[in-house]
Write a protein that holds these residues in place. Structure first.
Motif, PDB file in Angstrom:
ATOM      1  N   LEU A   1       0.768  -1.315  -0.187  1.00 53.15           N
ATOM      2  CA  LEU A   1       0.006   0.107   0.021  1.00 53.15           C
ATOM      3  C   LEU A   1       0.950   1.463  -0.011  1.00 53.15           C
ATOM      4  CD1 LEU A   1      -2.892  -1.225   2.678  1.00 53.15           C
ATOM      5  CD2 LEU A   1      -3.093  -0.563   0.106  1.00 53.15           C
ATOM      6  N   CYS A   2       2.002   1.228   0.900  1.00 54.92           N
ATOM      7  CA  CYS A   2       2.954   2.467   0.952  1.00 54.92           C
ATOM      8  C   CYS A   2       3.505   2.671  -0.732  1.00 54.92           C
ATOM      9  CB  CYS A   2       3.911   2.176   1.765  1.00 54.92           C
ATOM     10  SG  CYS A   2       3.368   2.129   3.690  1.00 54.92           S
ATOM     11  N   ILE A   3       3.879   1.464  -1.200  1.00 53.74           N
ATOM     12  CA  ILE A   3       4.713   1.410  -2.501  1.00 53.74           C
ATOM     13  C   ILE A   3       3.646   1.926  -3.682  1.00 53.74           C
ATOM     14  CG2 ILE A   3       5.580   0.069  -4.376  1.00 53.74           C
ATOM     15  CD1 ILE A   3       6.706  -1.686  -2.292  1.00 53.74           C
ATOM     16  N   ASP A   4       2.380   1.700  -3.683  1.00 52.24           N
ATOM     17  CA  ASP A   4       1.345   2.012  -4.247  1.00 52.24           C
ATOM     18  C   ASP A   4       1.285   3.707  -4.034  1.00 52.24           C
ATOM     19  OD1 ASP A   4      -1.513   1.676  -5.943  1.00 52.24           O
ATOM     20  OD2 ASP A   4      -1.824   2.734  -4.317  1.00 52.24           O
ATOM     21  N   GLU A   5       1.007   4.147  -2.711  1.00 52.46           N
ATOM     22  CA  GLU A   5       1.063   5.463  -2.640  1.00 52.46           C
ATOM     23  C   GLU A   5       2.147   6.145  -3.341  1.00 52.46           C
ATOM     24  OE1 GLU A   5      -1.656   5.009   1.222  1.00 52.46           O
ATOM     25  OE2 GLU A   5       0.500   5.605   1.450  1.00 52.46           O
ATOM     26  N   LEU A   6       3.504   6.103  -3.052  1.00 55.89           N
ATOM     27  CA  LEU A   6       4.637   6.538  -3.637  1.00 55.89           C
ATOM     28  C   LEU A   6       4.492   6.506  -5.117  1.00 55.89           C
ATOM     29  CD1 LEU A   6       7.280   5.360  -1.074  1.00 55.89           C
ATOM     30  CD2 LEU A   6       6.604   7.470  -1.240  1.00 55.89           C
TER      31      LEU A   6
ATOM     32  N   PHE B   1       3.838  -0.429 -16.990  1.00 59.73           N
ATOM     33  CA  PHE B   1       5.030  -1.774 -16.832  1.00 59.73           C
ATOM     34  C   PHE B   1       5.448  -1.506 -15.510  1.00 59.73           C
ATOM     35  CE2 PHE B   1       9.248  -3.144 -17.022  1.00 59.73           C
ATOM     36  CZ  PHE B   1       8.876  -4.662 -17.152  1.00 59.73           C
ATOM     37  N   ASN B   2       6.164  -0.118 -15.269  1.00 62.41           N
ATOM     38  CA  ASN B   2       6.978   0.190 -14.279  1.00 62.41           C
ATOM     39  C   ASN B   2       6.247  -0.009 -12.885  1.00 62.41           C
ATOM     40  OD1 ASN B   2       9.117   1.007 -15.560  1.00 62.41           O
ATOM     41  ND2 ASN B   2       8.488   3.342 -15.680  1.00 62.41           N
ATOM     42  N   TYR B   3       4.887   0.117 -12.838  1.00 64.35           N
ATOM     43  CA  TYR B   3       4.115  -0.219 -11.649  1.00 64.35           C
ATOM     44  C   TYR B   3       4.210  -1.668 -11.312  1.00 64.35           C
ATOM     45  CZ  TYR B   3       0.198  -0.348  -8.395  1.00 64.35           C
ATOM     46  OH  TYR B   3      -0.504  -0.469  -7.071  1.00 64.35           O
ATOM     47  N   LYS B   4       3.762  -2.373 -12.035  1.00 62.49           N
ATOM     48  CA  LYS B   4       3.554  -3.928 -12.093  1.00 62.49           C
ATOM     49  C   LYS B   4       4.935  -4.340 -11.752  1.00 62.49           C
ATOM     50  CE  LYS B   4      -0.447  -4.076 -15.259  1.00 62.49           C
ATOM     51  NZ  LYS B   4      -0.717  -4.483 -16.708  1.00 62.49           N
ATOM     52  N   TYR B   5       5.967  -3.915 -12.518  1.00 63.39           N
ATOM     53  CA  TYR B   5       7.434  -4.199 -12.295  1.00 63.39           C
ATOM     54  C   TYR B   5       7.781  -4.265 -10.719  1.00 63.39           C
ATOM     55  CZ  TYR B   5      12.442  -4.814 -12.515  1.00 63.39           C
ATOM     56  OH  TYR B   5      13.875  -5.260 -12.506  1.00 63.39           O
TER      57      TYR B   5
END
Length: 276
Positions: free
Chosen positions: A40-45, A57-61
């Motif tokens: 969740l933190c990584i998603d927010e960042l 792609f960058n998000y999924k990677y």
């Protein structure tokens, strides 16, 4: 309509309940909760700071890479890797301290870096939360994790309460306008007292200088909060997200804990060498 203070209290109680239940169920449930919080933190960042779309792609990677790394390190029990990530997280945090005090926001260093490579900003969460796995190699992992939570949130709550009721002198208005010198000192004292009592209760050991060490740990957790506050000002956002009523995002809620965690390994090693 629920007030902001009531929303904060309710949200805090819900989060505390989740942590308590996870710890009661054991190591793997607790690690699962940590993994969920990290994602969740990584998603927010990625989404709110770096403006990366979830379908990119960058998000999924980045998300997939962290899941594989977290599971590999913690499930496969790579103790050497845990030590490496702890040291790496400490050096990363030292850089963030340099960023906080020496790199001006006007240059938008963090903003420009993360927009060029969104993965960079996620390391602020990845490395500390990979290093937290080192606690689970100890038979005292519940107590150590409890100490980390007590230091962090007694400091946070103490600073908020003292600052709100007695704060008169601003700590650093350019970075965090609401924080006060009185809040910082009050939070450090409360963290020192509660953490010292908890350490004595958990491990039957106490010396006078433990309180000073826990007070410094409390201050260090606030440094983590100031780092995030500076980042948010640089990115011109108020909260990392609006997921948690009264608190903002997950990263808003655990930024201090994430920052303190690798440093706290050193404290535990020093105060109780048999624990880790």
């Amino acid at each position: 309509m629920v007030s902001n203070t009531k929303a904060r209290i309710i949200s805090a109680l819900v989060m505390a309940a989740i942590v308590v239940v996870a710890v009661i169920f054991g190591k793997w449930t607790t690690l699962a909760v940590i993994l969920a919080a990290a994602l969740l933190c990584i998603d927010e960042l990625l989404v709110n700071f770096s403006q990366t779309r979830r379908e990119e792609f960058n998000y999924k990677y980045v998300m997939g890479f962290f899941i594989i790394l977290f599971v590999s390190v913690n499930v496969l029990g790579a103790k050497l890797s845990l030590g490496f990530f702890t040291v790496a997280a400490i050096f990363l945090n030292l850089f963030l301290i340099y960023y906080l005090f020496k790199i001006p926001s006007s240059g938008e260093f963090m903003k420009n870096s993360s927009r060029k490579n969104p993965a960079i900003i996620t390391t602020f969460v990845m490395l500390p939360l990979l290093s937290i796995g080192i606690y689970f190699d100890s038979e005292y992992w519940r107590e150590i994790l409890g100490m980390l939570l007590i230091v962090t949130y007694s400091m946070d709550t103490g600073a908020w309460f003292v600052g709100k009721n007695f704060g008169k002198h601003k700590l650093w208005p350019a970075v965090s306008p609401k924080k006060t010198v009185e809040g910082l000192i009050g939070g450090m004292i409360i963290a020192a007292v509660l953490a010292s009592l908890a350490w004595w209760q958990f491990f039957g050991d106490f010396r006078w200088y433990y309180s000073a060490i826990f007070a410094v740990c409390g201050a260090m957790s606030q440094v983590g909060d100031l780092v995030q506050s500076k980042m948010k000002r640089e990115f011109a956002i108020k909260d990392s997200s609006n997921l948690i009523p009264g608190h903002g995002g997950v990263y808003d809620r655990i930024d201090s804990l994430i920052f303190l965690s690798p440093f706290f390994v050193i404290v535990v090693k020093y105060l109780g060498q048999h624990l880790l």
